[in-house]
Design a protein around this motif. Sequence first.
Motif, PDB file in Angstrom:
ATOM      1  N   GLY A 244     123.453  73.635 -42.312  1.00 40.80           N
ATOM      2  CA  GLY A 244     122.911  72.531 -41.528  1.00 40.80           C
ATOM      3  C   GLY A 244     122.814  71.280 -42.369  1.00 40.80           C
ATOM      4  N   LYS A 245     122.009  70.322 -41.891  1.00 37.71           N
ATOM      5  CA  LYS A 245     121.834  69.088 -42.639  1.00 37.71           C
ATOM      6  C   LYS A 245     120.380  68.643 -42.573  1.00 37.71           C
ATOM      7  CE  LYS A 245     122.971  65.884 -38.924  1.00 37.71           C
ATOM      8  NZ  LYS A 245     123.717  64.712 -38.535  1.00 37.71           N
ATOM      9  N   VAL A 246     120.006  67.834 -43.553  1.00 32.49           N
ATOM     10  CA  VAL A 246     118.653  67.280 -43.644  1.00 32.49           C
ATOM     11  C   VAL A 246     118.780  65.771 -43.513  1.00 32.49           C
ATOM     12  CG1 VAL A 246     116.620  66.998 -45.118  1.00 32.49           C
ATOM     13  CG2 VAL A 246     117.881  69.162 -45.123  1.00 32.49           C
ATOM     14  N   THR A 247     117.925  65.182 -42.692  1.00 33.30           N
ATOM     15  CA  THR A 247     117.862  63.729 -42.577  1.00 33.30           C
ATOM     16  C   THR A 247     116.417  63.285 -42.785  1.00 33.30           C
ATOM     17  OG1 THR A 247     117.596  63.841 -40.184  1.00 33.30           O
ATOM     18  CG2 THR A 247     119.819  63.513 -40.993  1.00 33.30           C
ATOM     19  N   VAL A 248     116.265  62.074 -43.293  1.00 27.82           N
ATOM     20  CA  VAL A 248     114.934  61.500 -43.496  1.00 27.82           C
ATOM     21  C   VAL A 248     114.887  60.194 -42.728  1.00 27.82           C
ATOM     22  CG1 VAL A 248     113.309  60.569 -45.189  1.00 27.82           C
ATOM     23  CG2 VAL A 248     114.648  62.606 -45.744  1.00 27.82           C
ATOM     24  N   LYS A 249     113.820  60.025 -41.941  1.00 31.29           N
ATOM     25  CA  LYS A 249     113.627  58.812 -41.143  1.00 31.29           C
ATOM     26  C   LYS A 249     112.294  58.181 -41.510  1.00 31.29           C
ATOM     27  CE  LYS A 249     116.220  60.776 -37.305  1.00 31.29           C
ATOM     28  NZ  LYS A 249     116.221  61.179 -35.911  1.00 31.29           N
ATOM     29  N   GLN A 250     112.207  56.874 -41.321  1.00 31.36           N
ATOM     30  CA  GLN A 250     110.946  56.188 -41.579  1.00 31.36           C
ATOM     31  C   GLN A 250     110.130  56.155 -40.297  1.00 31.36           C
ATOM     32  OE1 GLN A 250     111.344  52.491 -43.604  1.00 31.36           O
ATOM     33  NE2 GLN A 250     109.156  52.314 -43.974  1.00 31.36           N
ATOM     34  N   ALA A 251     108.802  56.291 -40.429  1.00 35.43           N
ATOM     35  CA  ALA A 251     107.903  56.318 -39.276  1.00 35.43           C
ATOM     36  C   ALA A 251     106.560  55.705 -39.671  1.00 35.43           C
ATOM     37  CB  ALA A 251     107.706  57.757 -38.799  1.00 35.43           C
ATOM     38  N   ARG A 252     105.642  55.626 -38.726  1.00 31.17           N
ATOM     39  CA  ARG A 252     104.266  55.196 -38.991  1.00 31.17           C
ATOM     40  C   ARG A 252     103.355  56.385 -38.691  1.00 31.17           C
ATOM     41  NH1 ARG A 252     102.980  50.886 -41.579  1.00 31.17           N
ATOM     42  NH2 ARG A 252     101.042  50.702 -40.480  1.00 31.17           N
ATOM     43  N   LEU A 253     102.330  56.530 -39.482  1.00 28.65           N
ATOM     44  CA  LEU A 253     101.397  57.649 -39.352  1.00 28.65           C
ATOM     45  C   LEU A 253     100.007  57.107 -39.098  1.00 28.65           C
ATOM     46  CD1 LEU A 253     100.703  60.707 -39.855  1.00 28.65           C
ATOM     47  CD2 LEU A 253     100.226  60.014 -42.186  1.00 28.65           C
ATOM     48  N   ARG A 254      99.338  57.649 -38.119  1.00 31.86           N
ATOM     49  CA  ARG A 254      97.925  57.343 -37.883  1.00 31.86           C
ATOM     50  C   ARG A 254      97.124  58.515 -38.409  1.00 31.86           C
ATOM     51  NH1 ARG A 254      97.460  54.632 -31.892  1.00 31.86           N
ATOM     52  NH2 ARG A 254      98.477  52.695 -32.485  1.00 31.86           N
ATOM     53  N   ALA A 255      96.414  58.274 -39.478  1.00 32.93           N
ATOM     54  CA  ALA A 255      95.596  59.323 -40.091  1.00 32.93           C
ATOM     55  C   ALA A 255      94.141  59.074 -39.724  1.00 32.93           C
ATOM     56  CB  ALA A 255      95.762  59.306 -41.603  1.00 32.93           C
ATOM     57  N   THR A 256      93.498  60.073 -39.140  1.00 32.83           N
ATOM     58  CA  THR A 256      92.083  59.959 -38.807  1.00 32.83           C
ATOM     59  C   THR A 256      91.323  61.098 -39.450  1.00 32.83           C
ATOM     60  OG1 THR A 256      92.398  61.193 -36.757  1.00 32.83           O
ATOM     61  CG2 THR A 256      92.514  58.800 -36.601  1.00 32.83           C
ATOM     62  N   ASN A 257      90.118  60.782 -39.891  1.00 30.39           N
ATOM     63  CA  ASN A 257      89.215  61.768 -40.483  1.00 30.39           C
ATOM     64  C   ASN A 257      89.864  62.537 -41.629  1.00 30.39           C
ATOM     65  OD1 ASN A 257      87.148  61.108 -38.642  1.00 30.39           O
ATOM     66  ND2 ASN A 257      88.140  62.371 -37.100  1.00 30.39           N
ATOM     67  N   PHE A 258      90.599  61.822 -42.458  1.00 30.41           N
ATOM     68  CA  PHE A 258      91.214  62.423 -43.631  1.00 30.41           C
ATOM     69  C   PHE A 258      90.424  62.008 -44.857  1.00 30.41           C
ATOM     70  CE2 PHE A 258      94.173  62.261 -47.210  1.00 30.41           C
ATOM     71  CZ  PHE A 258      94.524  63.583 -47.245  1.00 30.41           C
ATOM     72  N   LYS A 259      89.788  62.980 -45.494  1.00 31.40           N
ATOM     73  CA  LYS A 259      88.914  62.725 -46.645  1.00 31.40           C
ATOM     74  C   LYS A 259      87.897  61.671 -46.241  1.00 31.40           C
ATOM     75  CE  LYS A 259      91.914  64.594 -50.041  1.00 31.40           C
ATOM     76  NZ  LYS A 259      91.483  65.323 -51.156  1.00 31.40           N
ATOM     77  N   GLN A 260      87.769  60.584 -46.993  1.00 34.75           N
ATOM     78  CA  GLN A 260      86.793  59.558 -46.638  1.00 34.75           C
ATOM     79  C   GLN A 260      87.368  58.522 -45.682  1.00 34.75           C
ATOM     80  OE1 GLN A 260      88.375  59.699 -49.530  1.00 34.75           O
ATOM     81  NE2 GLN A 260      88.784  57.665 -50.335  1.00 34.75           N
ATOM     82  N   CYS A 261      88.626  58.611 -45.331  1.00 32.27           N
ATOM     83  CA  CYS A 261      89.282  57.624 -44.471  1.00 32.27           C
ATOM     84  C   CYS A 261      89.127  58.044 -43.008  1.00 32.27           C
ATOM     85  CB  CYS A 261      90.760  57.517 -44.816  1.00 32.27           C
ATOM     86  SG  CYS A 261      91.063  57.114 -46.552  1.00 32.27           S
ATOM     87  N   LEU A 262      88.367  57.277 -42.258  1.00 27.66           N
ATOM     88  CA  LEU A 262      88.142  57.617 -40.858  1.00 27.66           C
ATOM     89  C   LEU A 262      89.294  57.173 -39.973  1.00 27.66           C
ATOM     90  CD1 LEU A 262      84.347  56.850 -40.563  1.00 27.66           C
ATOM     91  CD2 LEU A 262      85.476  59.042 -40.935  1.00 27.66           C
ATOM     92  N   GLY A 263      90.075  56.226 -40.448  1.00 22.51           N
ATOM     93  CA  GLY A 263      91.249  55.796 -39.703  1.00 22.51           C
ATOM     94  C   GLY A 263      92.136  54.942 -40.592  1.00 22.51           C
ATOM     95  N   ALA A 264      93.395  55.268 -40.647  1.00 25.58           N
ATOM     96  CA  ALA A 264      94.340  54.501 -41.457  1.00 25.58           C
ATOM     97  C   ALA A 264      95.713  54.581 -40.812  1.00 25.58           C
ATOM     98  CB  ALA A 264      94.395  55.048 -42.882  1.00 25.58           C
ATOM     99  N   GLU A 265      96.448  53.488 -40.888  1.00 21.49           N
ATOM    100  CA  GLU A 265      97.832  53.466 -40.448  1.00 21.49           C
ATOM    101  C   GLU A 265      98.697  53.354 -41.686  1.00 21.49           C
ATOM    102  OE1 GLU A 265      98.740  50.581 -37.481  1.00 21.49           O
ATOM    103  OE2 GLU A 265      97.090  51.221 -36.209  1.00 21.49           O
TER     104      GLU A 265
END
Length: 136
Positions: free
Chosen positions: A66-87
Motif C-alpha cells: 500500500g501507500k502512506v500519505t500525510v495531509k495537513q489539518a487543524r486540530l481542536r484539542a479540549t481538556n488536554f492537560k491544562q489546556c481547556l481549548g486549543a486550535e
Amino acid sequence: MKWLSLSLICVLLGLSTAASGQATIERKFKGKPATDINVGVFTSIHRNCTPARLPVVRLIAPPAHGKVTVKQARLRATNFKQCLGAELPAFVAYYRSARNYIGQDAFILEVVAANGKTQLQRITVTLMNPGGGQGI
C-alpha cells in the motif's frame, strides 16, 4: 481543513527517548482494503497551550502492499492537560492498501519534534474483507 478529535492524536510535548536517542513504539490498526485508514495525528503544543512548530514526519520503511500519505489539518484539542481549548495545526498520516490486498502490512514512520527528539513508530495494519469480522 478538516477538524480532528483529540482521541486520535500523538501530541509531541517532549518525546521520551531511549538511550540511543530514539524512542520506538509499536502501533496496530485494522481496516478494509483500498480505504484510507488514519494511522496518526501529529502536532506540537507549548505548555502555555499555544501551537509549537510542527514535527517532521518521514516514511523510513514503506509498506509492501500500500501507500502512506500525510495531509495537513487543524486540530481542536479540549481538556488536554491544562489546556481547556486549543486550535493546533497538525499532520495526519493515512495508509491505503492495494485494491484487493487482505492480510497484514507494516511500515515505519520517523517523527522528529522541534526540540530534535526522534521517535520511530512501527505501524502494522491488518486488512480484512468487508464483513469479515469475528462472528458471535
